[in-house]
Design an enzyme around this catalytic site. Structure first.
Site, PDB file in Angstrom:
ATOM      1  N   HIS A 114       0.814  -1.211   0.000  1.00 22.41           N
ATOM      2  CA  HIS A 114       0.000   0.000   0.000  1.00 22.41           C
ATOM      3  C   HIS A 114       0.851   1.265   0.000  1.00 22.41           C
ATOM      4  O   HIS A 114       1.949   1.278   0.540  1.00 22.41           O
ATOM      5  CB  HIS A 114      -0.894   0.040   1.248  1.00 22.41           C
ATOM      6  CG  HIS A 114      -1.762  -1.156   1.400  1.00 22.41           C
ATOM      7  ND1 HIS A 114      -1.990  -1.755   2.609  1.00 22.41           N
ATOM      8  CD2 HIS A 114      -2.469  -1.882   0.493  1.00 22.41           C
ATOM      9  CE1 HIS A 114      -2.802  -2.789   2.456  1.00 22.41           C
ATOM     10  NE2 HIS A 114      -3.106  -2.890   1.175  1.00 22.41           N
ATOM     11  N   LYS A 119       5.985   6.290   7.253  1.00 17.89           N
ATOM     12  CA  LYS A 119       5.489   5.342   8.250  1.00 17.89           C
ATOM     13  C   LYS A 119       6.642   4.857   9.113  1.00 17.89           C
ATOM     14  O   LYS A 119       7.731   4.590   8.611  1.00 17.89           O
ATOM     15  CB  LYS A 119       4.854   4.116   7.575  1.00 17.89           C
ATOM     16  CG  LYS A 119       3.625   4.422   6.756  1.00 17.89           C
ATOM     17  CD  LYS A 119       3.099   3.166   6.098  1.00 17.89           C
ATOM     18  CE  LYS A 119       1.866   3.465   5.268  1.00 17.89           C
ATOM     19  NZ  LYS A 119       1.367   2.255   4.595  1.00 17.89           N
ATOM     20  N   TYR A 152       1.872   1.443  13.718  1.00 15.64           N
ATOM     21  CA  TYR A 152       2.704   2.330  12.920  1.00 15.64           C
ATOM     22  C   TYR A 152       2.208   3.763  12.980  1.00 15.64           C
ATOM     23  O   TYR A 152       1.020   4.033  13.046  1.00 15.64           O
ATOM     24  CB  TYR A 152       2.833   1.844  11.473  1.00 15.64           C
ATOM     25  CG  TYR A 152       1.546   1.691  10.708  1.00 15.64           C
ATOM     26  CD1 TYR A 152       1.120   2.676   9.822  1.00 15.64           C
ATOM     27  CD2 TYR A 152       0.754   0.553  10.852  1.00 15.64           C
ATOM     28  CE1 TYR A 152      -0.055   2.528   9.096  1.00 15.64           C
ATOM     29  CE2 TYR A 152      -0.413   0.398  10.144  1.00 15.64           C
ATOM     30  CZ  TYR A 152      -0.819   1.396   9.260  1.00 15.64           C
ATOM     31  OH  TYR A 152      -1.988   1.248   8.553  1.00 15.64           O
ATOM     32  N   ASP A 207      -6.928  -6.188  -1.639  1.00 16.72           N
ATOM     33  CA  ASP A 207      -5.536  -6.345  -2.068  1.00 16.72           C
ATOM     34  C   ASP A 207      -5.400  -7.280  -3.272  1.00 16.72           C
ATOM     35  O   ASP A 207      -4.451  -7.165  -4.048  1.00 16.72           O
ATOM     36  CB  ASP A 207      -4.667  -6.834  -0.909  1.00 16.72           C
ATOM     37  CG  ASP A 207      -4.393  -5.743   0.117  1.00 16.72           C
ATOM     38  OD1 ASP A 207      -4.778  -4.585  -0.121  1.00 16.72           O
ATOM     39  OD2 ASP A 207      -3.795  -6.059   1.157  1.00 16.72           O
TER      40      ASP A 207
END
Length: 182
Positions: free
Chosen positions: A61, A71, A131, A169
Site C-alpha cells: 500500500h 510510516k 505504525y 488487495d
C-alpha cells in the site's frame, strides 16, 4: 537507540536500547530528536494498529502526493516480515524492495519515507502491528501493488497455500501498471 542504514537510501532500521530488570523492561520507542540527527524529520500525526493471523499479507500500500505517507512500523506482539518497495523514479534503487523481520522480541522498527509501497506478512500465529503516519488517510490518493507481482518477486516467507489476502488487495494492479504520481 541504534539507527541502521539499509541498502535503500532513506529506509532505516531503528533498534531501541532496552533496559531490563526484575520488573520487566523499558525502552524509548520514539525519540524525535534522535531521529532528526539522521534526517528523519516527520511530523507524525496518527498511530494505527492492526491485528492479523499467520499467513496474512497486507499490502503493498501507499498514497500519492500530496498525501504520500511516511510510516514508522513496529510489532507489539508476534513477528512479521516487513517489506518496503522503492517507488521513487529518480532513485538508484527504484523498483527494488527491502525486507526485515520485526518482532516483539527484537523490537526493531522500520522507518519508511514517502515514495515507498509498504506491506507485511505475518510469520507468527498472530501479530499486532503499530505504525505512525505523517499524513491522514485519503481514499482518492490510495494506491497499491499486488503482493505476488512477478516483477518484484517478493519472498514473503509464507507458505503459498497458507496466504490470506483481502479482496481489496487481490484486485491491486501490478508494479508496471501502478500510478506513481509522486
Amino acid at each position: 537507540m541504534m539507527i541502521e542504514l539499509t541498502t535503500i537510501k532513506d529506509l532505516l532500521i531503528i533498534t531501541p536500547e532496552i533496559f531490563t530488570d526484575d520488573r520487566g523492561y523499558f525502552f524509548e520507542a520514539f525519540n524525535k530528536l534522535k531521529l532528526e540527527e539522521y534526517g528523519v524529520d516527520y511530523n507524525f500525526i496518527q498511530d494505527n494498529q492492526s491485528f492479523s493471523t499467520k499467513g496474512v499479507i497486507r499490502g503493498l500500500h501507499f498514497q500519492i502526493n500530496p498525501f504520500a505517507q511516511a510510516k514508522l512500523i513496529r510489532v507489539l506482539q508476534g513477528e512479521i516480515l516487513d517489506v518496503a518497495v522503492d517507488l521513487r523514479k529518480e532513485s538508484a534503487t527504484y523498483g527494488e524492495y527491502f525486507s526485515v523481520i520485526l518482532s516483539e522480541k527484537n523490537k526493531k522498527q522500520l522507518m519508511v519515507p514517502p515514495g515507498f509501497a509498504h506491506g507485511f506478512s505475518v510469520l507468527s500465529e498472530t501479530a499486532s502491528v503499530m505504525y505512525k503516519v505523517d499524513q491522514v488517510y485519503h481514499k482518492e490518493s490510495e494506491r497499491g501493488i499486488r503482493y505476488d507481482d512477478s516483477t518484484l518477486s517478493i519472498d514473503w516467507k509464507v507458505n503459498p497455500k497458507e496466504v490470506i489476502v483481502s479482496e481489496k488487495d487481490l484486485i491491486l494492479t501490478g508494479f508496471k501498471d501502478v500510478d506513481l504520481s509522486f
